[in-house]
Scaffold this active site. Structure first.
Site, mmCIF file in Angstrom:
data_model
loop_
_atom_site.group_PDB
_atom_site.id
_atom_site.type_symbol
_atom_site.label_atom_id
_atom_site.label_comp_id
_atom_site.label_asym_id
_atom_site.label_seq_id
_atom_site.Cartn_x
_atom_site.Cartn_y
_atom_site.Cartn_z
ATOM 1 N N CYS A 79 23.550 -52.505 21.760
ATOM 2 C CA CYS A 79 22.540 -51.451 21.573
ATOM 3 C C CYS A 79 22.317 -50.532 22.773
ATOM 4 C CB CYS A 79 21.199 -52.096 21.205
ATOM 5 S SG CYS A 79 21.267 -53.262 19.828
ATOM 6 N N HIS A 135 14.946 -48.698 23.340
ATOM 7 C CA HIS A 135 15.812 -49.701 23.972
ATOM 8 C C HIS A 135 16.566 -49.187 25.193
ATOM 9 C CE1 HIS A 135 17.893 -53.752 22.844
ATOM 10 N NE2 HIS A 135 17.063 -53.841 23.857
#
Length: 484
Positions: A79, A135
């Site tokens: 990610c 993130h």
């Protein structure tokens, strides 16, 4: 004719006026598009309907088939590195983000000395919004979206949140701009609802950039029963729920496109869709027939389901076989928006090739990952040069080929042993079954030397050491910036 009877001065005025109208008409045709950049989380190569008829994703399928499917679109294995590449145009190993993801307790974030995509778009007059997963670090406010070019933020800072109560570890992780809050519904519903609000309230005379990094279909595997029931024939419990999650994601995307249509913006919008990495077989994602999974540098972890649709595409209903990498999205989107070249980054502007549907040799090489730390979690090193791919050392924990599981037993993960060097010709062997490292000595040597050139630019990985100051109990139970 009229020109015979008008005075010369008036004829000149008419001529100038005509040129002005022509110029204005060209401005209207070439105006900056609205751009919606959709990122699916942990969506596998075989997890979309336009490749797998067992998946119900009519909205995704329509946009892909009526737009341009990007058949060789690459991302990072997990990610955080992919998201940094999307927004900065830099490889993660040049940003210290090559060794897995930024954890909630880590006093780290994506480098603050890098200009992010929305900052450049604002220079072009865009309104910029993010809905979903960040993130990229949140220990201080300067790391967060509204300090990095976004006008508004509605979503969460970390990863792997619960889809209903938005918790991760011991805290709730959700903010509306800087205000901690918690939606009272499943996340795809909440994101589609906020997207509709952003689109409806948008000043239609201004170009809009909407970044939609969905939570779906990352674990935990959770979905409303209505979606799970669409897959009653699937006996594997995880795969049944996961498939329902894909359809929930597809519904949300359909709601966003419906909102664009209701607000008269759809025909003026460029939609970009990509996964951030491959699917995770241990959490029911599937990349078959590609090898490997998320967190590996095999094709299953890095070759993304991706497409573009809408304004600017001269050859819709096509498949684009040219290579494009995650770092290319920043300069490519800026070019589609009417911006100029971006110097000093790893990304290349692929918009001329994509928009015209013309194969390009511009992108012929890229780095899958480069990590010389003691524990290279998502692969030590891998490089693509033309048709060839070299993997050096550890490739990631999941080395096999994983068909769609039919029963719970089928979901078992086996990890075969592999050689230190793996060399594949992806044109002839896209599923990485025939290791050529003992046969292609010249190519092996050439690619090893090229890897060494890239190693000169490695930045040490950011720290993941937990800081007790991050404890959500210090912030009324929320993961909140301001402690590093």
């Amino acid at each position: 004719m009229l020109s015979h009877i008008l005075p010369i001065r008036l004829r000149m005025d008419v001529f100038v006026y005509g040129l002005l109208l022509l110029t204005l008409s060209k401005c209207v045709v070439s105006k900056s598009p609205h751009i919606v950049f959709i990122v699916a989380d942990d969506l596998g190569w075989n997890d979309v309907g336009f490749r797998n008829p067992d998946i119900i994703s009519p909205n995704i399928d329509y946009l892909a088939k009526n737009g341009m499917i990007l058949n060789n679109s690459y991302v990072q294995p997990v990610c955080t590195p992919s998201r940094n590449a999307f927004l900065s145009g830099f490889y993660p190993f040049k940003s210290g983000l090559q060794n897995m993801v930024i954890l909630p307790q880590a006093p780290s974030c994506a480098p603050l000395n890098r200009t992010f995509l929305p900052q450049k778009l604002k220079e072009l007059g865009y309104a910029t919004h993010i809905i979903g997963k960040w993130h990229l670090g949140m220990c201080k406010w300067e790391c967060t979206p509204t300090y990095r070019g976004f006008d508004t933020f509605y979503g969460y800072y970390n990863g792997a949140e619960d889809y209903y109560n938005y918790t991760i570890l011991n805290g709730t992780d959700f903010h509306d701009n800087k205000e901690p809050m918690r939606p009272n519904e499943y996340s795809t519903y909440a994101y589609a609802r906020r997207a509709d609000k952003v689109i409806t309230q948008h000043n239609k005379s201004q170009p809009m950039f909407l970044y939609l990094p969905f939570q779906s279909v990352h674990e935990p595997i959770e979905v409303p029963k209505i979606y799970e029931n669409m897959y009653e024939d699937i006996k594997n419990d995880g795969r049944r729920k996961f498939s329902g999650m894909v359809t929930a994601l597809d519904d949300a995307i359909g709601n966003v496109t419906d909102s664009l249509k209701r607000n008269g913006m759809f025909e003026d919008t460029l939609i970009i869709f990509t996964s951030d990495n491959g699917g995770m077989p241990s959490y029911s994602g599937n990349n078959y027939p590609l090898r490997g999974s998320k967190a590996t540098v095999y094709e299953g972890g890095t070759r993304a389901s991706s497409f573009v649709y809408g304004l600017g595409l001269q050859k819709p209903n096509t498949v684009f076989d040219g290579m494009i990498h995650a770092v290319d999205w920043m300069p490519t989107i800026l070019s589609a928006a009417g911006g100029g070249q971006v110097s000093g980054i790893d990304g290349l502007n692929m918009w001329p090739s994509i928009s015209e549907g013309v194969p390009s040799s511009l992108r012929s090489e890229f780095i899958y990952n480069l990590d010389d730390s003691l524990v290279p979690i998502m692969g030590r090193a891998a490089i693509r040069m033309g048709d060839f791919k070299l993997i050096e050392g550890f490739a990631g924990a999941f080395n096999d080929w994983y068909p769609v599981p039919e029963t719970e037993e089928d979901a078992k993960i086996d990890e075969p042993k592999v050689d230190y060097y793996q060399l594949y010709n992806l044109r002839d062997d896209p599923n990485e079954r025939n290791n050529l490292h003992t046969k292609e000595h010249r190519m092996l040597k050439k690619m090893k030397e090229r890897l060494e050139e890239y190693r000169k630019y490695i930045v040490p990985p950011v720290t993941e050491k937990a800081d007790p100051a991050s404890d959500p109990n210090n912030y009324n139970g929320y993961w909140t910036p301001g402690w590093c």
